[in-house]
Each structure stands twice: as C-alpha cells, then as structure tokens.
Scaffold this motif. Structure first.
Motif, mmCIF file in Angstrom:
data_model
loop_
_atom_site.group_PDB
_atom_site.id
_atom_site.type_symbol
_atom_site.label_atom_id
_atom_site.label_comp_id
_atom_site.label_asym_id
_atom_site.label_seq_id
_atom_site.Cartn_x
_atom_site.Cartn_y
_atom_site.Cartn_z
ATOM 1 N N MET A 1 69.921 -34.272 68.086
ATOM 2 C CA MET A 1 69.743 -32.820 68.102
ATOM 3 C C MET A 1 68.308 -32.460 68.481
ATOM 4 O O MET A 1 68.069 -31.511 69.229
ATOM 5 C CB MET A 1 70.097 -32.226 66.735
ATOM 6 N N GLN A 2 67.338 -33.241 67.951
ATOM 7 C CA GLN A 2 65.951 -32.997 68.311
ATOM 8 C C GLN A 2 65.727 -33.259 69.794
ATOM 9 O O GLN A 2 65.038 -32.499 70.491
ATOM 10 C CB GLN A 2 65.030 -33.893 67.471
ATOM 11 N N ARG A 3 66.343 -34.327 70.293
ATOM 12 C CA ARG A 3 66.244 -34.646 71.708
ATOM 13 C C ARG A 3 66.884 -33.543 72.552
ATOM 14 O O ARG A 3 66.319 -33.099 73.562
ATOM 15 C CB ARG A 3 66.937 -35.986 71.957
ATOM 16 N N ALA A 4 68.068 -33.097 72.110
ATOM 17 C CA ALA A 4 68.748 -32.024 72.840
ATOM 18 C C ALA A 4 67.929 -30.743 72.811
ATOM 19 O O ALA A 4 67.829 -30.016 73.808
ATOM 20 C CB ALA A 4 70.136 -31.772 72.230
ATOM 21 N N PHE A 5 67.301 -30.448 71.660
ATOM 22 C CA PHE A 5 66.494 -29.232 71.536
ATOM 23 C C PHE A 5 65.278 -29.293 72.457
ATOM 24 O O PHE A 5 64.937 -28.308 73.127
ATOM 25 C CB PHE A 5 66.058 -29.056 70.086
ATOM 26 N N ILE B 1 76.160 -42.013 71.011
ATOM 27 C CA ILE B 1 74.875 -41.323 71.014
ATOM 28 C C ILE B 1 74.775 -40.366 72.204
ATOM 29 O O ILE B 1 74.223 -39.265 72.097
ATOM 30 C CB ILE B 1 73.720 -42.345 71.011
ATOM 31 N N GLU B 2 75.340 -40.771 73.367
ATOM 32 C CA GLU B 2 75.359 -39.879 74.537
ATOM 33 C C GLU B 2 76.245 -38.664 74.289
ATOM 34 O O GLU B 2 75.922 -37.545 74.675
ATOM 35 C CB GLU B 2 75.825 -40.639 75.772
ATOM 36 N N LEU B 3 77.393 -38.903 73.661
ATOM 37 C CA LEU B 3 78.304 -37.789 73.368
ATOM 38 C C LEU B 3 77.702 -36.837 72.337
ATOM 39 O O LEU B 3 77.888 -35.620 72.413
ATOM 40 C CB LEU B 3 79.645 -38.331 72.879
ATOM 41 N N GLU B 4 76.975 -37.408 71.345
ATOM 42 C CA GLU B 4 76.301 -36.550 70.355
ATOM 43 C C GLU B 4 75.262 -35.662 71.044
ATOM 44 O O GLU B 4 75.145 -34.478 70.754
ATOM 45 C CB GLU B 4 75.632 -37.410 69.279
ATOM 46 N N PHE B 5 74.508 -36.289 71.967
ATOM 47 C CA PHE B 5 73.511 -35.495 72.697
ATOM 48 C C PHE B 5 74.188 -34.416 73.528
ATOM 49 O O PHE B 5 73.750 -33.258 73.525
ATOM 50 C CB PHE B 5 72.687 -36.396 73.610
ATOM 51 N N PHE C 1 73.438 -30.549 73.039
ATOM 52 C CA PHE C 1 72.837 -29.854 74.173
ATOM 53 C C PHE C 1 73.703 -28.674 74.610
ATOM 54 O O PHE C 1 73.200 -27.587 74.890
ATOM 55 C CB PHE C 1 72.660 -30.838 75.327
ATOM 56 N N SER C 2 75.019 -28.895 74.659
ATOM 57 C CA SER C 2 75.930 -27.819 75.058
ATOM 58 C C SER C 2 75.858 -26.646 74.085
ATOM 59 O O SER C 2 75.809 -25.482 74.496
ATOM 60 C CB SER C 2 77.356 -28.357 75.139
ATOM 61 N N ARG C 3 75.836 -26.957 72.781
ATOM 62 C CA ARG C 3 75.765 -25.880 71.785
ATOM 63 C C ARG C 3 74.454 -25.115 71.896
ATOM 64 O O ARG C 3 74.425 -23.884 71.787
ATOM 65 C CB ARG C 3 75.945 -26.450 70.379
ATOM 66 N N LEU C 4 73.344 -25.851 72.074
ATOM 67 C CA LEU C 4 72.039 -25.189 72.187
ATOM 68 C C LEU C 4 71.975 -24.283 73.411
ATOM 69 O O LEU C 4 71.519 -23.134 73.335
ATOM 70 C CB LEU C 4 70.933 -26.232 72.254
#
Length: 581
Positions: A206-210, A329-333, A337-340
C-alpha cells in the motif's frame, strides 16, 4: 511434531482466511472443527502412562482401565477459546472431549467434561484482551499453565481421588502443564507472526502503491491524454518489476513502454482488457502450454482499471514474460494502486465540479451587474434623446465602448487594479455626459498598488450605487471619492459620497441579500460583496457606515501581494494617478 503442524496450518491461505474472519455462522463452525481436530491430533501424539510402565507410540491406541495419557490436547481447545471466543472454545472442547472419552482410560469421563469447560473458560478470559487482534504470547503462556492444572484437578474429582488416579496424575501432571502452556504460547506466537507478516506485506504494498500514485496523479489530472499516458507509463516502468507497461483510454492504446509494441487494435480487442473496463475490476491473463503468447514472448498480464466515480477512464496493463512473475505481492500492489487512483480521481472530479459550479455562480453574479448598469444608462439615453440628441448620441457611443471593454475584462475571476481603474474611468465618462458639472468624482490610488488583484467590476457598482441612490436627491454639489491606500500588509479601498446615507433598517442586510423597497433591489452591491468573499475570503467583505457630516462610506480590504500576482498586461499608465470627473 504438533508445532510443525501448526506452522504449516498458519501458512495455508484457506486456514488463514478462516482465522482472519469473524467467528460467526459457518466460519465459527469451521473454527470449532479446526481447533477440535488440533486437539485430537494432540491426543494421538500423547504418551500412555500405566501403573507400571510408560508407552510411547506414533498413534495412541484405546486405553485400558488402569491407563492415562500425557497429551497436549488442551493446546487446540484453549487456542480455540483464545482466538475464536467462548463458543468456539466450547465447541472445540466438545469435539476433543468426545474423542478423549472414546479413547477410554482412567480419565475418560473427566476429560469429556473438562475439555468443553476449559475451552469455554479460555474464551471468557480472552474477552479481557478484546482490544488485541491476537492475544500476546506471554498472556497465553500464563493462561496455558492453569488449564492443565484445572484439568488434572477435575480428574481427581471424577475418580474420587483413588490411589491409582493419584499416581497417574503425579506422573502426567507436570509434563502436561509444561507442554500445554509452552505449546499454546508458541502456537499463538506463530499465528501472530503469520498475520504480522501478511499485514507488513500489505502495508508495504500500500505504501508502494501510494508513493507511485503520488507520482502518477499529477499527470492524470487533465484526463487520459497521450502525454499523460506516456508520463504515467514511464513512471510505472521505472518503479515496477513488470517487463512492459501499457496505458489506454476506453478506446485505444495511448502509451506503451517495454520490448516490442503491441498492435493497438489487438490490444483493445483483448477480452480481459474489455472486462476490466466493464467490471472496474482487476483482470489477470496467463498463457499456458502451447497457447499463443501475447506479443514479443510476453505470456502474462494484469489489467488494472483506472477510474474514479462511474466507469473507468482507462486501463493500466502490466506485462510479464511468465505467469510465475505474477505473485500475490503484484496483485496486492495492483489492487491498492487501483483503489488509490480511483479515490484520488473521484476527489479531483469532485473538486473540478465544485470549481465549475463556483465559477458558474460567479459568472452569473457578474452577468447580473451589467444589465443593472445597462438599464440605468439606457433610461438616461431615453431621457436625453428628446432634450439633447447630440449628448444622447455621445452617451450611446461611450456605452458601446464600455460594454466592449467589460466583455474582455470579465473573462478572468481576478484582474489587476489598474485595469479596474480603467474600467471605472470608462464608466465615469458616461456619468460625466449624463450629469455635466453637477457631480464630481475623485479617484486616488497610492503608488505601487497597480497590480493588486481584485474581482472585475468591483469599484464601478459601488460608485454607481452612490450616483443612483446616495446622491439622487442632490441637484448639485454632489461628490464621490474613491481611495485606495496601503495599510500594513493590506490595501484598504473605500468609496465615499455626501449623499443621504444608508437607512438604519437596511444596513444589516445590505450586501448580504438583494433588498426590496426603497427604489432599489441592492443587486449590484450584493453581487460585489458575494464575489469578494468567494474569491478573496470573508475578510474582504464590504463594510458600510454613515459619515458624521452626511453621506456613506463603503470599504473593503485586499491582500497586498506586493507584485505576487501580476497580470500579463504591461500598461502602467495609471501608476499613482489621481482622476476627477
């Protein structure tokens, strides 16, 4: 062996999902069965203690009337209560207790009764630690010590403390206390570690996606253009471990980074991309075996919808050479990312709609000012046509020039002061033609304030209000003074006249709402006040007061930005200028 089994269970996704969900309904039943089976496993891994010998075997057999087991069945039962609650603990204890009673031996009846009771008590004790998702290992160790002590006590009660039961309890008591308490503590530690590992991985993604979303969002603010898509693809290709990145709108491929280049028409024909657009959900594509590859030996892709409220604006495609590269881990990102992106685009859309609504409201206010002034001027022209046609003609020409300049000036929400003064002077030219020498208007602007920003058509309606209402009863000797001067970090603007003043019953409402009666709607003053507050803040609101010698003073303050908001124009012809009409 039991701890190895526990470690394996905590890393099975299905078991982790069962542990992670609320212990209600069918999930509660599954939890009770799970911990009951762990208790049975602890029973079978026990050691048979007889009157004269201790027998260890991989699987325990039914016990004789003079035998008892030293086992770790309490691990599953107490854990059921600590992790699932009182009902789950009692259910797991019932399953384990029925099995223990079936095994027979000296303690069969006491075990059938004590197992559900201990599971229930463990669940009740866990309520004292309800703020913790998983109870802390030291606390579970403390609780695990008392459970086997209470169980061995119940064995003595049920067997009426026979000499044989006392001997057997002395044999199994201490080992059961140690193994059960340590086993419960270690298993709780394993569960906590498993969940913390999952939470840590999710938090990192989530931090990476943010972080990546912060880099991408500035490019997406203006919509899904080719330039924005290219910038987005460049950021994602740099920050992610994908082999290629593509960005699309709803119709076509806008940008691509990576080896080769996909056929744009073929890309949008890909059913997974269309499905991501239709459902607004992440889609995963993996070619297997002899199935044809996507392009340039890329065999897997993740399609991430990019959308705010309503339908997605486009799709982000992450390409990989092999499906093995698409880990959880890729799917979590991708999910984070999509939600953000969706939430941020929704916020930006709401802000844009709010800004558009505010601009539309201000435009409506501005549009109302011109008809108000136009109505008064045309009335004067109608009057002059009969008595002074030449003056009426000149007034019509001046009105046309005034309206032409107003059309260009009102395209901006804020303009520099010198343009507002030019606009006011155009108005004063019309006033001079209408009133000859019966009215004197003086305009004084302190030097250095030419580029202070204010809403267009701010001073002119205030002067017009003085002309039409404050001085309407004066046939001669009327004057109006417009003054702008610096006061600290603010600029004070004031319009004064020597007219009749403001009636006390109207002063509280003037500028806050259109006023009916008294021959005025108060529309011009109201619109000026509302635009000042909307664009410059509540501190810029109009203030009204009656002068001691008669007349009115209307004032407001502006921020002195000292040249911080300069207009593009270079005309400085009104620097420090004093004008009178």
């Amino acid at each position: 062996m039991l701890l190895v089994l526990m470690f394996g269970l905590t890393h099975i996704p299905l078991i982790r999902r069962v542990l992670d969900r609320p212990a209600k309904g069918w999930n509660g039943v599954l939890l009770a069965i799970l911990f009951g089976l762990i208790g049975i496993a602890g029973t079978y891994a026990g050691v048979v203690v007889g009157k004269d010998a201790v027998t260890a075997s991989f699987l325990a057999v039914p016990l004789g009337p003079s035998e008892m087991m030293a086992h770790s069945a309490l691990v599953g039962v107490v854990l059921g209560g600590l992790l699932g609650g009182a009902l789950i603990g009692a259910g797991a204890g019932a399953i384990t207790g029925i099995h223990a009673a079936y095994m027979g031996g000296v303690a069969s009846d006491s075990l059938g009764f004590s197992m559900p009771l201990l599971g229930l008590l463990a669940g009740l004790i866990a309520r004292f630690f309800h703020e913790e998702r998983i109870i802390a290992p030291p606390k579970s160790l403390f609780i695990g010590v008392f459970a086997p002590i209470l169980q061995t006590g119940l064995v003595l009660v049920f067997t009426t403390s026979s000499p044989l039961s006392i001997v057997l309890v002395n044999e199994v008591g201490l080992p059961m206390v140690l193994t059960s308490s340590v086993g419960i503590c270690l298993f709780v530690a394993l569960v906590r570690a498993a969940f913390r590992e999952e939470e840590r991985a999710g938090a990192l993604q989530m931090q990476r996606a943010f972080t990546i979303a912060e880099m991408v969002l500035p490019h997406l603010k203006e919509g899904m253009s080719e330039q924005a898509a290219r910038a987005t693809a460049a950021v994602l290709m740099r920050e992610l471990e994908a082999d290629a990145v593509g960005v699309t709108d709803r119709e076509r491929l806008l940008a691509y980074r990576g080896p080769g280049y996909p056929d744009p028409a073929g890309f949008m024909a890909e059913p997974f991309a269309r499905e991501a657009l239709r459902t607004n959900r992440i889609q995963t594509l993996a070619r297997k075996g002899q199935e044809p590859r996507l392009f340039n030996d890329l065999g897997a892709a993740v399609f991430v919808p990019l959308g705010g409220s309503g339908q997605p604006a486009g799709v982000l495609a992450l390409y990989f050479r092999s499906a093995k590269q698409i880990r959880k881990i890729e799917l979590e990102f991708a999910s984070g990312f999509s939600r953000l992106i969706a939430s941020q685009l929704t916020i930006m859309q709401a802000e844009q709609l709010e800004k558009m609504g505010r601009d539309a409201e201000l435009r409506a206010m501005q549009a109302q000012i011109h008809p108000h002034f136009l109505f008064n001027t045309l009335n004067s022209i109608v009057t002059l046509i009969r008595i002074d046609p030449e003056n009426a003609r000149q007034l019509t020409v001046q009105l046309a020039q005034f309206m032409r300049s107003s059309l260009t000036m009102t395209q901006s929400s804020l303009i520099p002061l010198y343009r507002e003064i030019e606009y006011l002077n155009a108005y004063l030219t019309i006033i001079r033609a209408r009133f000859d020498d019966r009215l004197v208007v003086e305009c004084v602007v302190e030097q250095g304030l030419e580029h202070v920003m204010l809403p267009p058509s701010t001073l002119q309606p205030l002067v017009e209000n003085s002309v039409q209402h404050g001085l309407r009863s004066k046939s001669s000797g009327g004057w109006i003074r417009v003054e702008l001067k610096r006061e600290g970090d603010r600029v004070c603007a004031a319009v004064e006249d020597n007219g009749i003043g403001i009636p006390p019953d109207l002063r509280h409402a003037l500028g806050e709402m259109p006023i009916s009666g008294s021959g005025s709607t108060g529309l011009g003053i109201h619109n000026v006040n509302q635009r000042l507050k909307a664009l410059l803040g509540a501190d810029a609101a109009l203030r009204f007061e009656n002068l001691a010698g008669g007349g009115t003073r209307v004032s407001f303050t502006l921020l002195d930005d000292k040249g911080g908001h300069l207009a593009d124009e270079t005309d400085h012809s009104h620097r420090g200028r004093r004008t009178a009409g």
